[in-house]
Motif scaffolding. Structure first.
Motif, short mmCIF file in Angstrom:
data_model
loop_
_atom_site.label_atom_id
_atom_site.label_comp_id
_atom_site.label_asym_id
_atom_site.label_seq_id
_atom_site.Cartn_x
_atom_site.Cartn_y
_atom_site.Cartn_z
N ALA A 14 49.31 -41.27 201.76
CA ALA A 14 49.68 -42.56 202.36
C ALA A 14 51.05 -42.48 203.02
CB ALA A 14 49.66 -43.65 201.29
N TYR A 66 42.17 -43.46 193.13
CA TYR A 66 41.44 -43.23 194.37
C TYR A 66 42.34 -42.89 195.56
CZ TYR A 66 37.41 -45.16 191.97
OH TYR A 66 36.40 -45.38 191.09
N THR A 67 43.62 -43.10 195.43
CA THR A 67 44.53 -42.82 196.55
C THR A 67 45.63 -41.88 196.11
OG1 THR A 67 45.96 -44.69 196.03
CG2 THR A 67 44.15 -45.09 197.58
N ASP A 68 46.15 -41.15 197.04
CA ASP A 68 47.27 -40.26 196.79
C ASP A 68 48.48 -40.81 197.54
OD1 ASP A 68 48.91 -38.21 196.14
OD2 ASP A 68 47.85 -36.67 197.30
N SER A 122 45.47 -49.05 201.30
CA SER A 122 45.50 -48.10 200.18
C SER A 122 46.35 -48.60 199.02
CB SER A 122 46.02 -46.74 200.65
OG SER A 122 47.40 -46.81 200.94
N SER A 179 45.41 -48.65 207.27
CA SER A 179 44.87 -47.81 206.19
C SER A 179 45.90 -47.60 205.09
CB SER A 179 44.40 -46.46 206.74
OG SER A 179 45.50 -45.72 207.21
#
Length: 186
Positions: free
Chosen positions: A63, A57-59, A50, A46
């Motif tokens: 992550a 859309y991702t932080d 990412s 994941s």
């Protein structure tokens, strides 16, 4: 010779139920190892996926925490020695299986009259010493696990149950019926 057969049955039962318990523990640790490994793989995948997602859309902090969690689980898996414990229980299972197989063969030889009493006594003593040395060398198994393994072993091997008395037919007819107290007195 009946007393030696009973002692050999007791040795076979102890080795058999411990073999079953060691197999159960090996299976439990193997499943735990498999579960943790797949969780680590999922967390790492994941984080890797990412990086290909658009930035909105991702932080990156999430992550990073997921990556740290996967690393921490990997360290826990490595330090706990679950793989080594699984292997140890499998090796112990094989050793107890060998003792049980030797006890079964000894019972067959004693019933068939292939051994004299002195030879049988010496072999039973050696087998008993081997079993207790093996118990001292291997990792201990909890009483709860041994009881469960004993029930499973007794279902699979009813002929080895040493708690059931072996009687001649004439003695059996004179004996009391189980749990009733009925029967002829001698």
């Amino acid at each position: 010779m009946k007393d030696l057969i009973d002692k050999t049955k007791a040795i076979a039962r102890m080795a058999g139920q411990t073999e079953y318990a060691q197999a159960r523990l090996a299976k439990r640790f193997s499943r735990l190892n498999f579960l943790i490994a797949w969780i680590i793989i999922g967390m790492t995948a994941s984080v890797g996926i990412s990086h290909f997602a658009p930035y909105g859309y991702t932080d990156p902090a999430i992550a990073a925490f997921v990556a740290l969690g996967a690393a921490a689980l990997g360290i826990i898996l490595r330090v706990s020695g679950i793989t080594a414990r699984t292997t140890g229980h499998r090796v112990a299972e094989t050793q107890y299986s060998r003792v049980r197989r030797d006890a079964d063969m000894l019972i067959l030889k004693m019933r068939g009259g292939d051994l004299s009493r002195a030879e049988a006594l010496s072999t039973v003593e050696n087998l008993n010493t081997t079993l207790y040395d093996l118990i001292a060398r291997t990792t201990p198994v909890s009483n709860r696990m041994l009881r469960r393994a004993g029930k499973k072993f007794d279902k699979a091997n009813p002929e080895i149950r040493h708690t059931l008395p072996e009687m001649e037919p004439s003695d059996f007819l004179r004996a009391a019926a189980p749990n009733t107290g009925a029967g002829r007195k001698q």
